[in-house]
Design a protein around this motif. Structure first.
Motif, PDB file in Angstrom:
ATOM      1  N   ALA A 174       0.834  -1.212   0.000  1.00 31.99           N
ATOM      2  CA  ALA A 174       0.000   0.000   0.000  1.00 31.99           C
ATOM      3  C   ALA A 174       0.861   1.251   0.000  1.00 31.99           C
ATOM      4  CB  ALA A 174      -0.930  -0.006   1.208  1.00 31.99           C
ATOM      5  N   ARG A 175       1.908   1.244   0.800  1.00 33.68           N
ATOM      6  CA  ARG A 175       2.759   2.438   0.910  1.00 33.68           C
ATOM      7  C   ARG A 175       3.553   2.729  -0.360  1.00 33.68           C
ATOM      8  NH1 ARG A 175       3.752   0.646   6.855  1.00 33.68           N
ATOM      9  NH2 ARG A 175       2.329   2.088   7.917  1.00 33.68           N
ATOM     10  N   THR A 176       3.777   1.719  -1.186  1.00 33.62           N
ATOM     11  CA  THR A 176       4.546   1.952  -2.416  1.00 33.62           C
ATOM     12  C   THR A 176       3.699   1.957  -3.674  1.00 33.62           C
ATOM     13  OG1 THR A 176       5.069  -0.409  -2.628  1.00 33.62           O
ATOM     14  CG2 THR A 176       6.674   0.988  -1.456  1.00 33.62           C
ATOM     15  N   ARG A 177       2.528   1.305  -3.654  1.00 33.53           N
ATOM     16  CA  ARG A 177       1.741   1.146  -4.889  1.00 33.53           C
ATOM     17  C   ARG A 177       0.446   1.943  -4.943  1.00 33.53           C
ATOM     18  NH1 ARG A 177       6.166  -0.570  -6.869  1.00 33.53           N
ATOM     19  NH2 ARG A 177       6.492  -2.797  -6.945  1.00 33.53           N
ATOM     20  N   LEU A 178      -0.092   2.354  -3.814  1.00 35.40           N
ATOM     21  CA  LEU A 178      -1.338   3.121  -3.844  1.00 35.40           C
ATOM     22  C   LEU A 178      -1.106   4.621  -3.930  1.00 35.40           C
ATOM     23  CD1 LEU A 178      -3.590   1.170  -1.305  1.00 35.40           C
ATOM     24  CD2 LEU A 178      -3.598   1.057  -3.808  1.00 35.40           C
ATOM     25  N   VAL A 179       0.129   5.053  -3.760  1.00 37.45           N
ATOM     26  CA  VAL A 179       0.461   6.475  -3.874  1.00 37.45           C
ATOM     27  C   VAL A 179       0.851   6.804  -5.317  1.00 37.45           C
ATOM     28  CG1 VAL A 179       1.131   6.732  -1.460  1.00 37.45           C
ATOM     29  CG2 VAL A 179       2.846   6.075  -3.134  1.00 37.45           C
ATOM     30  N   THR A 180       0.574   8.035  -5.728  1.00 37.70           N
ATOM     31  CA  THR A 180       0.909   8.447  -7.091  1.00 37.70           C
ATOM     32  C   THR A 180       2.330   8.969  -7.201  1.00 37.70           C
ATOM     33  OG1 THR A 180       0.018  10.673  -6.735  1.00 37.70           O
ATOM     34  CG2 THR A 180      -1.487   9.004  -7.658  1.00 37.70           C
ATOM     35  N   ASP A 181       2.947   9.239  -6.056  1.00 36.63           N
ATOM     36  CA  ASP A 181       4.317   9.753  -6.013  1.00 36.63           C
ATOM     37  C   ASP A 181       5.024   9.068  -4.847  1.00 36.63           C
ATOM     38  OD1 ASP A 181       6.597  11.373  -5.196  1.00 36.63           O
ATOM     39  OD2 ASP A 181       5.796  12.983  -6.448  1.00 36.63           O
ATOM     40  N   PRO A 182       6.218   8.513  -5.066  1.00 35.06           N
ATOM     41  CA  PRO A 182       6.918   7.816  -3.981  1.00 35.06           C
ATOM     42  C   PRO A 182       7.187   8.694  -2.752  1.00 35.06           C
ATOM     43  CG  PRO A 182       8.066   7.500  -6.076  1.00 35.06           C
ATOM     44  CD  PRO A 182       6.965   8.476  -6.322  1.00 35.06           C
ATOM     45  N   GLN A 183       7.148  10.008  -2.916  1.00 35.46           N
ATOM     46  CA  GLN A 183       7.385  10.922  -1.790  1.00 35.46           C
ATOM     47  C   GLN A 183       6.140  11.104  -0.915  1.00 35.46           C
ATOM     48  OE1 GLN A 183      10.543  11.911  -1.247  1.00 35.46           O
ATOM     49  NE2 GLN A 183      10.948  10.643  -3.045  1.00 35.46           N
ATOM     50  N   HIS A 184       4.985  10.663  -1.389  1.00 29.83           N
ATOM     51  CA  HIS A 184       3.750  10.831  -0.632  1.00 29.83           C
ATOM     52  C   HIS A 184       3.662   9.794   0.490  1.00 29.83           C
ATOM     53  CE1 HIS A 184       1.544  12.847  -4.252  1.00 29.83           C
ATOM     54  NE2 HIS A 184       2.509  13.592  -3.750  1.00 29.83           N
ATOM     55  N   ALA A 185       3.223  10.257   1.644  1.00 28.03           N
ATOM     56  CA  ALA A 185       3.053   9.366   2.797  1.00 28.03           C
ATOM     57  C   ALA A 185       1.767   8.570   2.665  1.00 28.03           C
ATOM     58  CB  ALA A 185       3.015  10.194   4.078  1.00 28.03           C
TER      59      ALA A 185
END
Length: 176
Positions: free
Chosen positions: A18-29
């Motif tokens: 979830a932390r790596t694939r559901l965000v649109t930018d890797p910098q987003h928490a």
């Protein structure tokens, strides 16, 4: 029956995906907290399944079609939020599948499909061994929900390796 190590491993694998694939930018928490199992956290539920001879895991991702979610996933609004989100959901489930295949070489994964959130209480009909729900907050503004439902066919316990900050692939197509 699902062992405590397996429950912990499924949860850690999901959190990492979830932390790596559901965000649109890797910098987003991506903040994840526990939530109530029967409470829908959006009007849509995107369902993905990972199955093996030993278990069936349903990943249900709850999505609201609100302004924050549309802005986050579609940007210009040229696509429906649910269509775009299903691509991210598929990447998340694929990441989980990649980690689980190390322990269960006979895995199969479904394509994502959407149901109305009113279907959530019917998970009990599957007689799952474990159901856990979570509230996710992406980039401090987008709220999603997630439910992991695990049904076992035999006693199940394993320990997945810790993967801290690892980003294995960009979700490219794998050929089997």
């Amino acid at each position: 029956m699902i062992g405590t190590h397996a429950q912990d491993s499924f949860e850690r694998i999901f959190f990492g995906a979830a932390r790596t694939r559901l965000v649109t930018d890797p910098q987003h928490a991506c903040e994840i907290t526990s939530a109530s199992n029967d409470v829908a956290q959006g009007e849509h539920v995107v369902v993905l399944t990972i199955s093996s001879m030993q278990f069936r895991l349903l990943l249900l991702l709850h999505v609201k079609d609100d302004e924050a979610t549309r802005d986050y996933y579609t940007g210009d609004g040229s696509r429906a939020v649910l269509d775009t989100f299903m691509e991210f959901a598929n990447l998340c489930c694929g990441s989980m599948n990649q980690q689980l295949v190390e322990h269960f070489p006979d895995l199969g994964m479904s394509t994502p499909y959407s149901l109305g959130s009113q279907c959530l209480p019917y998970l009990r009909e599957l007689k799952p061994d474990s159901v856990k729900s979570y509230a996710l907050t992406l980039d401090g503004r987008v709220r999603l929900g997630a439910t992991l439902c695990i049904c076992t066919h035999a006693p199940l316990d394993f320990i997945a390796a810790e993967r801290v900050g690892e980003h294995e692939s960009a979700g490219e197509l794998e050929l089997f």
